[in-house]
Design a protein around this motif. Structure first.
Motif, PDB file in Angstrom:
ATOM      1  N   LEU A  65       0.811  -0.756  -0.075  1.00 12.37           N
ATOM      2  CA  LEU A  65       0.143  -0.215  -0.135  1.00 12.37           C
ATOM      3  C   LEU A  65       1.036   1.148  -0.022  1.00 12.37           C
ATOM      4  N   ALA A  66       0.743   2.261  -0.815  1.00 10.23           N
ATOM      5  CA  ALA A  66       1.109   3.185  -0.833  1.00 10.23           C
ATOM      6  C   ALA A  66       1.397   4.613  -0.084  1.00 10.23           C
ATOM      7  N   PRO A  67       1.782   4.808   0.695  1.00 13.07           N
ATOM      8  CA  PRO A  67       2.014   5.321   2.362  1.00 13.07           C
ATOM      9  C   PRO A  67       0.652   6.697   2.159  1.00 13.07           C
ATOM     10  N   ASP A  68       0.600   7.535   1.030  1.00 15.31           N
ATOM     11  CA  ASP A  68       0.004   8.542   1.173  1.00 15.31           C
ATOM     12  C   ASP A  68      -1.136   7.813   0.309  1.00 15.31           C
ATOM     13  N   SER A  69      -1.860   6.847   0.127  1.00 17.40           N
ATOM     14  CA  SER A  69      -2.616   6.349  -0.182  1.00 17.40           C
ATOM     15  C   SER A  69      -3.815   6.665   0.941  1.00 17.40           C
ATOM     16  N   LYS A  70      -5.284   7.200   0.752  1.00 18.05           N
ATOM     17  CA  LYS A  70      -6.180   7.027   1.552  1.00 18.05           C
ATOM     18  C   LYS A  70      -7.677   6.326   1.337  1.00 18.05           C
ATOM     19  N   ALA A  71      -7.943   6.150   2.283  1.00 14.79           N
ATOM     20  CA  ALA A  71      -9.586   5.432   2.811  1.00 14.79           C
ATOM     21  C   ALA A  71     -10.184   5.487   1.694  1.00 14.79           C
ATOM     22  N   ALA A  72     -11.065   5.148   0.936  1.00 15.05           N
ATOM     23  CA  ALA A  72     -12.346   5.142  -0.237  1.00 15.05           C
ATOM     24  C   ALA A  72     -13.569   4.901   0.599  1.00 15.05           C
ATOM     25  N   ILE A  73     -13.627   6.172   1.208  1.00 15.75           N
ATOM     26  CA  ILE A  73     -15.093   5.884   1.786  1.00 15.75           C
ATOM     27  C   ILE A  73     -16.506   6.207   0.830  1.00 15.75           C
ATOM     28  N   LYS A  74     -17.702   5.869   0.926  1.00 11.58           N
ATOM     29  CA  LYS A  74     -18.911   6.261   0.265  1.00 11.58           C
ATOM     30  C   LYS A  74     -19.775   7.083   1.326  1.00 11.58           C
ATOM     31  N   SER A  75     -19.333   7.192   2.405  1.00  6.62           N
ATOM     32  CA  SER A  75     -20.091   8.740   3.239  1.00  6.62           C
ATOM     33  C   SER A  75     -19.743   7.790   4.463  1.00  6.62           C
ATOM     34  N   LEU A 169      -5.962  -0.093   5.470  1.00  4.39           N
ATOM     35  CA  LEU A 169      -6.594   0.702   3.876  1.00  4.39           C
ATOM     36  C   LEU A 169      -5.786   2.110   3.826  1.00  4.39           C
ATOM     37  N   ALA A 170      -5.482   2.415   4.806  1.00  3.68           N
ATOM     38  CA  ALA A 170      -4.496   3.577   4.476  1.00  3.68           C
ATOM     39  C   ALA A 170      -3.881   4.392   6.337  1.00  3.68           C
ATOM     40  N   TYR A 171      -2.739   4.578   6.316  1.00  6.94           N
ATOM     41  CA  TYR A 171      -2.437   5.284   7.367  1.00  6.94           C
ATOM     42  C   TYR A 171      -0.902   6.310   7.329  1.00  6.94           C
ATOM     43  N   ASN A 172      -0.768   6.879   8.496  1.00  6.39           N
ATOM     44  CA  ASN A 172       0.279   7.804   8.232  1.00  6.39           C
ATOM     45  C   ASN A 172       0.848   7.816   9.774  1.00  6.39           C
ATOM     46  N   GLN A 173       2.079   7.529   9.390  1.00  4.15           N
ATOM     47  CA  GLN A 173       2.868   7.210  11.183  1.00  4.15           C
ATOM     48  C   GLN A 173       2.407   8.916  11.866  1.00  4.15           C
ATOM     49  N   ASN A 174       3.331   9.513  11.181  1.00  2.00           N
ATOM     50  CA  ASN A 174       3.329  10.991  11.849  1.00  2.00           C
ATOM     51  C   ASN A 174       2.076  11.139  12.965  1.00  2.00           C
ATOM     52  N   ALA A 175       0.620  10.922  12.622  1.00  2.00           N
ATOM     53  CA  ALA A 175       0.103  11.251  12.538  1.00  2.00           C
ATOM     54  C   ALA A 175      -1.080   9.999  13.805  1.00  2.00           C
ATOM     55  N   ASP A 176       0.101   8.980  14.081  1.00  2.00           N
ATOM     56  CA  ASP A 176      -0.216   7.814  14.554  1.00  2.00           C
ATOM     57  C   ASP A 176      -1.507   7.362  14.258  1.00  2.00           C
ATOM     58  N   ALA A 177      -1.617   7.010  13.466  1.00  2.00           N
ATOM     59  CA  ALA A 177      -3.450   6.782  12.861  1.00  2.00           C
ATOM     60  C   ALA A 177      -3.616   5.834  11.939  1.00  2.00           C
ATOM     61  N   ALA A 178      -4.802   4.889  12.182  1.00  2.00           N
ATOM     62  CA  ALA A 178      -4.353   3.840  10.066  1.00  2.00           C
ATOM     63  C   ALA A 178      -5.632   3.462  10.271  1.00  2.00           C
ATOM     64  N   VAL A 179      -6.714   3.303   8.818  1.00  2.00           N
ATOM     65  CA  VAL A 179      -7.659   3.141   8.616  1.00  2.00           C
ATOM     66  C   VAL A 179      -7.874   1.421   8.434  1.00  2.00           C
TER      67      VAL A 179
END
Length: 300
Positions: A65-75, A169-179
């Motif tokens: 998964l690309a580090p800059d990927s975003k989670a695609a969510i319908k709503s 689906l997506a993550y960011n180490q600096n934000a300490d967050a993962a979807v």
């Protein structure tokens, strides 16, 4: 005649009180140890019904998964507008709070076992959830080594229902967050709506799972909003006074209307003497603001 009427009324009142008391007890008091004991039994049943992604496969998926990927969510669910009391807020949002568990195979004389090690928050009914980057670090960082006994990671709700983790689906180490996404089958989760950033002094509420103290509610205020300009927006943090501890990672920080305004991340203990650590004076509770979570989501 009136004597019998009074007697009948007394009996009816007693029955009504007994039913009411029983209802309060059932709704208010939960045997959380029994809930944990059922997890292993429920896991065996769920494994025969749903496919589980093993740790190695989950890691391979995430490394691709690309580090800059975003989670695609319908709503996303609409934010709540009505202010709630603490008891109302807990009842309204507890089902959107989940436990992240690990299953360990039997080894070296140790029986197979379940370990609850973090918290997650459902943000869509079909199984999109959020937690911390550090919770999924072994599946994300190429430097991490998977423990040989770490065979399965999955999610459990307050009813003891078990949901396999499908993929991150997506993550960011600096934000300490993962979807991430879980397999809910035909079930619908009760997602917690995302809110807006809060200012210092505003009230916050937490529902987390510290050290097997499942579904622990705490209330406080925003103590400080901080930024790390070297990192950028993903370095923003919200410090709060509501209590939590290890096992709470990934748990929701809620506003007075039950909207998720942040996520548990870390703690920092301040001691009067650092060497050795003695006379604990204060524990700083550092959380991820909702803006960082939103930055990992792309609405379709």
């Amino acid at each position: 005649m009136m004597k019998y009427v009074y007697l009948l009324l007394a009996v009816l009142f007693s029955l009504q009180f007994a039913v009411s008391a029983q209802t309060v007890k059932e709704d208010t008091y939960v045997d959380y140890n029994e809930l944990l004991d059922r997890v292993l039994i429920n896991l065996k049943k769920t494994q025969s019904e749903k496919a589980f992604v093993g740790s190695a496969e989950l890691r391979n998926q995430t490394l691709a998964l690309a580090p800059d990927s975003k989670a695609a969510i319908k709503s996303l669910p609409k934010p709540g507008k009505k202010e709630l009391k603490g008891s109302q807020l807990f009842k309204a949002r507890k089902d959107g709070v989940l436990m992240i568990c690990k299953y360990f195979k039997a080894e070296e004389g140790k029986p197979e076992r379940i370990q609850l090690y973090a918290t997650a928050t459902a943000i869509t009914a079909d199984g999109v959830c959020v937690s911390n980057w550090h919770v999924f670090m072994n599946f994300i960082s190429f430097k991490a080594n998977l423990p040989p006994a770490d065979s399965l990671t999955f999610v459990v709700n307050l009813k003891g229902d078990i949901y396999p983790i499908e993929k991150i689906l997506a993550y960011n180490q600096n934000a300490d967050a993962a979807v991430f996404k879980i397999n809910t089958g035909n079930d619908e989760l009760k997602p917690i709506p995302l809110g807006s950033d809060l200012e210092v002094g505003e009230s916050v509420h937490t529902i987390t799972n510290p050290e097997n103290y499942l579904y622990y509610y705490s209330k406080g205020v925003v103590a400080r909003n901080t930024a790390d300009h070297k990192i950028g927006p993903m370095g923003d943090r919200m410090e709060i006074t509501a209590d939590y501890a290890k096992g709470s990672s990934g748990g929701p920080i809620l506003d007075d209307r039950g909207n998720m305004v942040g996520m548990v991340s870390t703690t920092h203990s301040i001691y009067a003497q650092n060497q050795p650590q003695g006379n604990l004076q204060m524990v700083i509770k550092t959380t991820i603001p909702v803006r960082s979570i939103r930055s990992l989501i792309q609405l379709q």
